[in-house]
Design a protein around this motif. Structure first.
Motif, PDB file in Angstrom:
ATOM      1  N   ASP A  42      21.438   9.542  70.880  1.00  0.00           N
ATOM      2  CA  ASP A  42      22.446  10.326  71.267  1.00  0.00           C
ATOM      3  C   ASP A  42      22.178  12.082  71.446  1.00  0.00           C
ATOM      4  O   ASP A  42      22.554  12.458  72.526  1.00  0.00           O
ATOM      5  CB  ASP A  42      23.526  10.217  70.208  1.00  0.00           C
TER       6      ASP A  42
ATOM      7  N   ARG B 188      22.717  13.760  74.907  1.00  0.00           N
ATOM      8  CA  ARG B 188      23.440  14.907  75.288  1.00  0.00           C
ATOM      9  C   ARG B 188      22.715  16.137  76.094  1.00  0.00           C
ATOM     10  O   ARG B 188      23.091  16.712  76.913  1.00  0.00           O
ATOM     11  CB  ARG B 188      23.695  15.523  73.609  1.00  0.00           C
TER      12      ARG B 188
ATOM     13  N   ALA C 138      28.552   8.569  80.261  1.00  0.00           N
ATOM     14  CA  ALA C 138      27.892   8.106  78.848  1.00  0.00           C
ATOM     15  C   ALA C 138      28.012   8.870  77.770  1.00  0.00           C
ATOM     16  O   ALA C 138      28.515   8.484  76.698  1.00  0.00           O
ATOM     17  CB  ALA C 138      26.508   7.538  78.951  1.00  0.00           C
ATOM     18  N   ALA C 139      27.674  10.022  78.081  1.00  0.00           N
ATOM     19  CA  ALA C 139      28.016  11.251  76.961  1.00  0.00           C
ATOM     20  C   ALA C 139      29.332  11.595  76.626  1.00  0.00           C
ATOM     21  O   ALA C 139      29.812  11.701  75.582  1.00  0.00           O
ATOM     22  CB  ALA C 139      27.087  12.496  77.514  1.00  0.00           C
TER      23      ALA C 139
ATOM     24  N   GLU D 298      31.801   9.327  76.908  1.00  0.00           N
ATOM     25  CA  GLU D 298      32.419   8.149  76.012  1.00  0.00           C
ATOM     26  C   GLU D 298      32.169   8.333  74.648  1.00  0.00           C
ATOM     27  O   GLU D 298      32.680   7.733  73.728  1.00  0.00           O
ATOM     28  CB  GLU D 298      31.940   6.992  76.726  1.00  0.00           C
ATOM     29  N   LYS D 299      30.798   8.701  74.362  1.00  0.00           N
ATOM     30  CA  LYS D 299      30.386   9.201  73.175  1.00  0.00           C
ATOM     31  C   LYS D 299      30.782  10.323  72.388  1.00  0.00           C
ATOM     32  O   LYS D 299      30.475  10.836  71.250  1.00  0.00           O
ATOM     33  CB  LYS D 299      28.893   8.825  72.835  1.00  0.00           C
ATOM     34  N   ASN D 300      31.833  11.127  73.118  1.00  0.00           N
ATOM     35  CA  ASN D 300      32.222  12.490  72.400  1.00  0.00           C
ATOM     36  C   ASN D 300      30.861  13.426  72.124  1.00  0.00           C
ATOM     37  O   ASN D 300      30.968  14.021  71.209  1.00  0.00           O
ATOM     38  CB  ASN D 300      33.122  12.224  71.583  1.00  0.00           C
ATOM     39  N   LEU D 301      29.767  13.457  72.779  1.00  0.00           N
ATOM     40  CA  LEU D 301      28.726  14.307  72.722  1.00  0.00           C
ATOM     41  C   LEU D 301      29.052  15.572  73.531  1.00  0.00           C
ATOM     42  O   LEU D 301      28.901  15.788  74.920  1.00  0.00           O
ATOM     43  CB  LEU D 301      27.453  13.455  73.337  1.00  0.00           C
TER      44      LEU D 301
END
Length: 691
Positions: free
Chosen positions: A410, A414, A434-435, A437-440
């Motif tokens: 992750d 980021r 993608a970042a 969606e992962k709240n990065l």
């Protein structure tokens, strides 16, 4: 909003808005509000009738709720949309047309003959003067023919014929001007600035904000490959800017501190920080309209031939009139020849056909920047596709991040997203999405980001050099290495995915595996293009041979080339053209721009890189490649319509001349039938080409 339902069927409803009067702005506001709702597939608002016809998906109750909750004051509509909607233009020309027909009929019914003759004489001055001026410039063209026909009718005291000729010529002028202006406006609107987000400079950081949040005096950073979003003054940086959309010149212009830049131009190389001078975007629209109207881009070779042929036929029409009189000594028969010419129909029908086709293309989410590109599409026999984001889906997705340096996947994602978000490419967008969606979340802690076209990205983070890109860029150009204990993992990377490599301090840190599947419709589209006349289909990509071969086989590609550079694509296009082929290039990235420029017709994808959209001759929507098939069908149909128009104009008018010389029909009937057929073919040419 209060309204009553006038008619409805499943998926379609027509309403009448209950208010005393609907302004142009209110109609545009309602249309903007509805068309931007995901439930609405199409909408047409008629301000004169205060009606709206809405096609929708989903439930009827949702649409009713959408309409009842609407308030004019609660909808923010872009200034450019309101100022240049074309609604007022349509009303203006419709009123002109109705008024002209009404006044002509009223004069015939209510005015006595002497007054009508005075009006006819007065109106004839304009046409006679135009004819004299054309002769004075040593040209024998259509104004001479019009002036002669009107002048001879007046000299023979046939005022009705002269009046009818001028009425029909006037109707034709209104229709031609209306169609041309509307088509130009539609084209200019589709080319107008459409930048959603910009990098706003705030202290030491750049923040991604909506264009609506930017004010005059703000500093905005523009990266390579992006459209300059506002008129402004360069504060820092150095760059080459393509101003073709405003000046027509494709050679980039160097810009540095204190230089002036304009909204809608494209930053090809370098990077600039600009101070915003104007934010409303209207200046760009006006400049585009001027550029289109003054350029020859709207002219196809077919139009030019029609125009030249029309002017060349005028002396022969005059000669035929003289010969008829010399042989028959019958002024009526001679006048019958003069009343009929091929030029009016040729000059009216051809431009209207082309401009109507451009307008029809816009209904299919296709932006065509000039009529000659439709002609090129009809003649094309070779098509070259980029792979990523064109033949493959416009929204590739990250399926895995494989760590090679021990850091959390992750965290590596980021870092990659932090750099990739600065540049327009479908692979970069996949990483950024993608970042997200992962709240990065991340801060802009890197130094200036350098983008190497068709290779990758290089920057510094916390004193460490970070590079992201292709295998060639990371391992061959940048000489990065893989830790020996990680070689087994590296060699076992899944082959079905595209790979994006990231290295830190010249050591591989991560491989981002991206799923980039072939579009479902790609194979069918290619088959349809071959059936429509395309003889050779080629795919060129910077991706590996393994991936390219698999995609080419699935799509039915005739030839494919892998691991190519931007100049390779452009060189291939030039070689095909040198063989006498007409080439279409379809792409969506910065690396496709040279090939898009080199092709006979460059086609970009709407959500691709801004520089690709700017350089391309045609832009299609990103949702479905079938729009290419639609464009080809539209272009083929346009050529057929123009050929059909030629044949009809020549045969019909030749028939009128024969009937006139034979004395079967009088000059007034010849004039009426000739001008009537001209208007009829003009109106027919305004109809959609595709059912």
């Amino acid at each position: 909003m209060k309204f009553v339902i006038k008619h409805e069927i499943k998926g379609r409803i027509r309403i009448h808005i209950l208010q005393s009067r609907m302004t142009f702005e209110q109609a545009d506001t309602l249309e903007y509000y509805l068309s931007n709702n995901k439930l609405v597939t199409s909408v047409k608002v008629r301000e004169r009738l205060q009606d709206a016809t809405i096609s929708y998906i989903g439930s009827r109750e949702d649409i009713i709720k959408l309409l009842t909750s609407f308030k004019y004051n609660n909808v923010e509509v872009p200034d450019v949309y309101l100022q240049n909607s074309g609604r007022e233009l349509n009303r203006e020309y419709w009123d002109k047309l109705v008024n002209k027909v009404f006044l002509y009929g009223a004069n015939k019914i209510f005015l006595p003959n002497p007054i009508r003759e005075c009006i006819t004489l007065t109106k004839s001055v304009k046409y006679l003067w135009n004819g004299v001026r054309t002769l004075a410039s040593r040209k024998i063209e259509v104004p001479v023919l019009d002036a002669t026909a009107i002048g001879v009718s007046i000299a023979r005291n046939n005022m009705n014929t002269a009046g009818s000729i001028m009425f029909l010529l006037g109707i034709g002028e209104i229709l031609e001007e209306w169609t041309h202006k509307k088509s130009v406006d539609d084209l200019a609107r589709s080319m107008s600035l459409n930048v959603g987000k910009v990098w706003l400079c705030q202290g030491e950081q750049d923040v991604l904000v909506s264009t609506s949040d930017v004010r005059e005096g703000d500093l905005v950073r523009v990266h390579m490959g992006n459209i300059i979003p506002f008129d402004g003054t360069v504060v820092s940086g150095e760059a080459m800017v393509n101003q073709a959309s405003l000046t027509g010149e494709s050679i980039p212009v160097q810009k540095n501190a204190e230089g002036i830049v304009y909204a809608g131009t494209v930053l090809e190389e370098g990077e600039l920080v600009i101070r915003v001078d104007q934010t409303n975007g209207s200046s760009r629209y006006e400049k585009i309209v001027t550029m289109i109207e003054e350029s020859e881009k709207l002219k196809t070779s077919m139009e030019s031939k029609a125009s030249h042929l029309a002017d060349k036929l005028v002396p022969y029409t005059l000669l035929g009139t003289g010969l008829t009189y010399a042989l028959t000594r019958n002024a009526t028969k001679a006048l019958s020849v003069l009343m009929v010419d091929f030029s009016c129909a040729l000059k009216l029908a051809m431009p209207i056909s082309v401009l109507s086709a451009i307008r029809e293309a816009s209904l299919h989410n296709i932006t065509v920047k000039g009529g000659k590109y439709l002609e090129a599409m009809a003649e094309a026999d070779t098509i070259v596709f980029d792979k990523t984001g064109t033949l493959t889906k416009a929204n590739p997705t990250v399926v895995d991040v494989v760590s090679f340096n021990g850091q959390d996947s992750d965290e590596l994602l980021r870092i990659a997203a932090c750099l990739e978000e600065h540049f327009p490419h479908s692979m970069a967008k996949a990483v950024v999405d993608a970042a997200a969606e992962k709240n990065l979340e991340h801060e802009e802690v890197h130094s200036e980001v350098e983008y190497i076209v068709a290779h990758g990205i290089s920057s510094m983070i916390d004193g460490q050099k970070v590079v992201i890109g292709s295998h060639h860029f990371v391992f061959e150009d940048e000489k990065c290495t893989v830790d020996p204990e990680k070689m087994d993992t590296f060699n076992s990377l899944p082959p079905e995915y595209s790979h994006l490599y990231m290295a830190i301090n010249n050591r591989l840190a991560a491989v981002i595996c991206i799923e980039d599947p072939l579009r479902e419709e790609a194979a069918a589209v290619i088959q349809s293009l071959k059936m429509a006349g395309i003889g050779k289909v080629v795919m060129m990509t910077g991706d590996s041979d393994r991936t390219a071969k698999a995609i080419a086989k699935k799509a039915g590609i005739d030839e494919y080339y892998s691991e190519v550079l931007p100049e390779d694509k452009a060189n291939f296009v030039e070689k095909e053209k040198a063989k006498g082929r007409k080439v279409i290039m379809i792409g969506d990235g910065i690396n496709d721009s040279p090939a898009l420029s080199a092709a006979d017709i460059g086609v970009s994808i709407s959500d691709g890189a801004e520089i690709a959209r700017e350089i391309a001759d045609v832009t299609i929507g990103a949702d479905n490649l079938y729009e290419i098939v639609t464009l080809k069908a539209l272009s083929n149909s346009l050529v057929k319509r123009i050929d059909k128009n030629y044949r009809f104009i020549v045969s019909f008018n030749a028939g009128l001349i024969v009937l006139g010389v034979a004395g079967i029909i009088p000059p007034t009937m010849s004039a009426l039938l000739h001008n009537g057929s001209t208007l009829a073919i003009g109106m027919k040419s305004m109809e959609n080409l595709l059912d």
